[in-house]
Design a protein around this motif. Structure first.
Motif, PDB file in Angstrom:
ATOM      1  N   PRO A  20      16.473  -8.111 -60.890  1.00 51.15           N
ATOM      2  CA  PRO A  20      16.071  -6.637 -60.876  1.00 51.15           C
ATOM      3  C   PRO A  20      16.760  -5.839 -59.800  1.00 51.15           C
ATOM      4  O   PRO A  20      16.538  -6.565 -58.555  1.00 51.15           O
ATOM      5  N   GLY A  21      16.978  -4.916 -59.872  1.00 50.50           N
ATOM      6  CA  GLY A  21      17.383  -3.962 -59.006  1.00 50.50           C
ATOM      7  C   GLY A  21      18.836  -4.145 -58.710  1.00 50.50           C
ATOM      8  O   GLY A  21      19.772  -3.496 -57.964  1.00 50.50           O
ATOM      9  N   ALA A  22      19.676  -4.931 -59.352  1.00 52.01           N
ATOM     10  CA  ALA A  22      21.110  -5.253 -59.029  1.00 52.01           C
ATOM     11  C   ALA A  22      22.097  -4.273 -59.840  1.00 52.01           C
ATOM     12  O   ALA A  22      21.536  -3.934 -60.873  1.00 52.01           O
ATOM     13  N   PRO A  23      23.122  -3.851 -59.711  1.00 49.18           N
ATOM     14  CA  PRO A  23      24.058  -3.081 -60.299  1.00 49.18           C
ATOM     15  C   PRO A  23      24.490  -3.356 -61.486  1.00 49.18           C
ATOM     16  O   PRO A  23      24.869  -4.608 -61.899  1.00 49.18           O
ATOM     17  N   SER A  24      24.609  -2.518 -62.530  1.00 47.37           N
ATOM     18  CA  SER A  24      25.236  -2.609 -63.744  1.00 47.37           C
ATOM     19  C   SER A  24      26.033  -1.679 -64.379  1.00 47.37           C
ATOM     20  O   SER A  24      26.308  -0.592 -63.551  1.00 47.37           O
ATOM     21  N   VAL A  25      26.780  -1.980 -65.480  1.00 46.99           N
ATOM     22  CA  VAL A  25      27.785  -0.514 -65.859  1.00 46.99           C
ATOM     23  C   VAL A  25      27.026   0.400 -66.555  1.00 46.99           C
ATOM     24  O   VAL A  25      27.658   1.182 -66.665  1.00 46.99           O
ATOM     25  N   ALA A  26      25.675   0.232 -66.456  1.00 46.14           N
ATOM     26  CA  ALA A  26      24.875   1.370 -67.196  1.00 46.14           C
ATOM     27  C   ALA A  26      24.588   2.183 -66.063  1.00 46.14           C
ATOM     28  O   ALA A  26      24.222   3.219 -66.312  1.00 46.14           O
ATOM     29  N   ASP A  27      24.752   2.060 -64.880  1.00 48.79           N
ATOM     30  CA  ASP A  27      24.325   2.981 -63.631  1.00 48.79           C
ATOM     31  C   ASP A  27      25.298   4.093 -63.611  1.00 48.79           C
ATOM     32  O   ASP A  27      26.706   3.764 -64.055  1.00 48.79           O
ATOM     33  N   ALA A  28      25.105   5.153 -62.907  1.00 51.11           N
ATOM     34  CA  ALA A  28      25.857   6.372 -62.956  1.00 51.11           C
ATOM     35  C   ALA A  28      27.291   6.287 -61.999  1.00 51.11           C
ATOM     36  O   ALA A  28      28.184   6.228 -62.190  1.00 51.11           O
ATOM     37  N   GLY A  42      29.690  -7.480 -74.279  1.00 50.19           N
ATOM     38  CA  GLY A  42      29.359  -6.835 -72.954  1.00 50.19           C
ATOM     39  C   GLY A  42      30.029  -6.679 -71.743  1.00 50.19           C
ATOM     40  O   GLY A  42      31.329  -7.052 -71.654  1.00 50.19           O
ATOM     41  N   HIS A  43      29.260  -6.585 -70.770  1.00 56.68           N
ATOM     42  CA  HIS A  43      29.918  -6.566 -69.596  1.00 56.68           C
ATOM     43  C   HIS A  43      29.087  -7.276 -68.339  1.00 56.68           C
ATOM     44  O   HIS A  43      27.896  -7.185 -68.657  1.00 56.68           O
ATOM     45  N   LEU A  44      29.623  -8.041 -67.373  1.00 55.96           N
ATOM     46  CA  LEU A  44      29.032  -8.847 -66.229  1.00 55.96           C
ATOM     47  C   LEU A  44      29.350  -8.007 -64.887  1.00 55.96           C
ATOM     48  O   LEU A  44      30.398  -7.483 -64.927  1.00 55.96           O
ATOM     49  N   THR A  45      28.299  -8.072 -64.002  1.00 52.42           N
ATOM     50  CA  THR A  45      28.544  -7.425 -62.778  1.00 52.42           C
ATOM     51  C   THR A  45      27.769  -8.028 -61.538  1.00 52.42           C
ATOM     52  O   THR A  45      26.888  -8.580 -61.924  1.00 52.42           O
ATOM     53  N   VAL A  56      24.648  -9.395 -63.531  1.00 50.90           N
ATOM     54  CA  VAL A  56      23.881  -8.567 -64.610  1.00 50.90           C
ATOM     55  C   VAL A  56      24.729  -8.710 -65.791  1.00 50.90           C
ATOM     56  O   VAL A  56      25.998  -8.238 -65.666  1.00 50.90           O
ATOM     57  N   ALA A  57      24.015  -8.881 -66.944  1.00 51.47           N
ATOM     58  CA  ALA A  57      24.760  -8.669 -68.206  1.00 51.47           C
ATOM     59  C   ALA A  57      24.204  -7.573 -68.960  1.00 51.47           C
ATOM     60  O   ALA A  57      23.086  -7.390 -69.079  1.00 51.47           O
ATOM     61  N   THR A  58      24.970  -6.423 -69.167  1.00 53.96           N
ATOM     62  CA  THR A  58      24.794  -5.411 -69.743  1.00 53.96           C
ATOM     63  C   THR A  58      25.356  -5.557 -71.219  1.00 53.96           C
ATOM     64  O   THR A  58      26.704  -5.538 -71.323  1.00 53.96           O
ATOM     65  N   LEU A  59      24.877  -5.659 -72.194  1.00 52.58           N
ATOM     66  CA  LEU A  59      25.295  -6.274 -73.573  1.00 52.58           C
ATOM     67  C   LEU A  59      25.016  -5.145 -74.646  1.00 52.58           C
ATOM     68  O   LEU A  59      23.894  -4.502 -74.747  1.00 52.58           O
TER      69      LEU A  59
END
Length: 408
Positions: A20-28, A42-45, A56-59
């Motif tokens: 929770p709270g970690a950055p992801s590619v969905a962030d601005a 998807g992407h890992l960050t 963080v996995a954004t899938l």
């Protein structure tokens, strides 16, 4: 050791799995301290400066990601994602620790290729591009069950396709030694055009936003950019200098050369910078007696235009925005600039610590960092998890830099 991760859905059709709270590619704006890796589905960050170990996995394709979710997060997390009905938090227990560590190292290597803060001014040695490329190629092969897209392509394959754009990757190994900061003549306040008895109205030194130039073009220091505003013979001139990145080739293609955008109370001036010795320099006539800011950028590089020039102060006919709103926007910009500068400071500190660690040897642990487990590439037990940031073994390119430069 297990880490808490949260599984939830993101609109319109994305999955989020990570701390929770970690950055992801969905962030601005994830920030320059965020390592990103394109993977199947998807992407890992990772936020490197926070020591974040679990990505963080954004899938966008959960079914495809199921091929590797168990390896990085554990079977419990993979099954919970498959049976998802509502947000849930679980402990991540990687099913393949070697692969999880190698994936993180690969993301770090890609990050270092783009964001490593090489600086003559701050005495941060550049990384050897040949060694870094080799590290990326080997890790990509080891992680082929996870990586996808552009990050699944090795440097050799890219060069075979004649893709142009990597700075400094011309097949030659650079010298590691970098001039000491106290031996380097910073361009601040210099007068390369010989203005004689010009009246100096103002001068300053600042940093720049790394997102808006290709890697290896401008020094990463917060003191890399300097400017001087002077008046002589009835005209006011602003001169801008930006220290060149260590090892920069003089034959940089024209479309990759940086420019300076100068903000003054009267508006904006855009200046082309030319390489002279170890600095980029340029000047422009400026009908103003102060400078409010300097942005260094390369056209077409970065998330967007680094500055949207507002109408000059005193000319409100081109906008309906009230003065109070404009002042609020300026304050927000100052706050954002301050946050970006803090991120860059953290990245420079990360780089210094990594180089100190590399110089200390493969079994060293940074002071004040706990941890005695071992996870290395391909089962190598030589890299303690307690390294800062956690469980990323030093890149061989960092080790080579430390061995060649006595400062580290």
């Amino acid at each position: 050791m297990a880490d808490l991760v949260r599984i939830r859905r993101l609109p319109p059709d994305l999955w989020f799995i990570g701390p929770p709270g970690a950055p992801s590619v969905a962030d601005a704006d994830p920030g320059v301290d965020t390592a990103v890796l394109e993977v199947a589905g998807g992407h890992l960050t990772w936020c490197l400066t926070s020591g974040q170990r679990v990505p963080v996995a954004t899938l966008h394709d959960l079914d495809t990601a199921q091929e590797w979710l168990w390896a990085l997060y554990g079977a419990e997390v993979a099954l919970a994602a498959d049976a998802y009905t509502e947000p849930v938090e679980l402990r991540a227990r990687p099913g393949n620790s070697d692969l999880a560590a190698a994936v993180r190292r690969l993301a770090y290597a890609h990050w270092a290729a783009r964001w490593w803060p090489a600086s003559t001014v701050d005495d941060i040695a550049a990384l050897d591009p040949a060694l870094l490329d080799r590290e990326i190629a080997e890790l990509t092969e080891f992680c082929d069950s996870v990586v996808d897209g552009a990050d699944a392509t090795t440097v050799t394959e890219v060069e075979a396709e004649s893709v142009v754009g990597d700075i400094g990757r011309d097949g030659r190994v650079r010298e590691w030694t970098t001039p000491h900061a106290d031996e380097y003549a910073l361009a601040a306040g210099s007068n390369s055009t010989g203005s004689g008895a010009a009246l100096v109205l103002d001068r300053g030194t600042t940093g720049w936003d790394w997102r808006y130039c290709p890697p290896g073009v401008v020094d990463a220091s917060e003191r890399a950019v300097s400017w001087e505003l002077s008046r002589a013979a009835g005209s006011t001139v602003v001169r801008v200098h930006a220290v060149a990145a260590p090892g920069l080739s003089a034959d940089l293609p024209g479309h990759l050369r940086p420019r300076a955008r100068i903000r003054t109370p009267g508006g904006f001036a855009d200046v082309a910078l030319e390489l002279s010795g170890d600095a980029w320099s340029g000047e422009a006539d400026q009908p103003a007696d102060s400078v409010r800011g300097i942005e260094i950028y390369t056209p077409g590089v970065g998330p967007s235009d680094p500055v949207e020039p507002p109408p000059p102060v005193g000319d409100r006919s081109r906008t309906s925005e009230p003065i109070e709103a404009a002042d609020t926007s300026a304050l927000q910009r100052l706050q954002a600039d301050s946050a970006d500068a803090e991120r860059r400071r953290a990245v420079r500190e990360l780089a210094r610590n990594r180089l100190r660690l590399a110089a200390a040897g493969p079994h060293a642990v940074m002071p004040g960092v706990a941890g005695d487990s071992t996870i290395g590439k391909s089962g190598d037990p030589a890299a303690p998890v307690g390294l800062w940031p956690a469980d990323i073994a030093p890149l061989r390119s960092e080790t080579a830099a430390a061995e060649q430069d006595a400062d580290f």
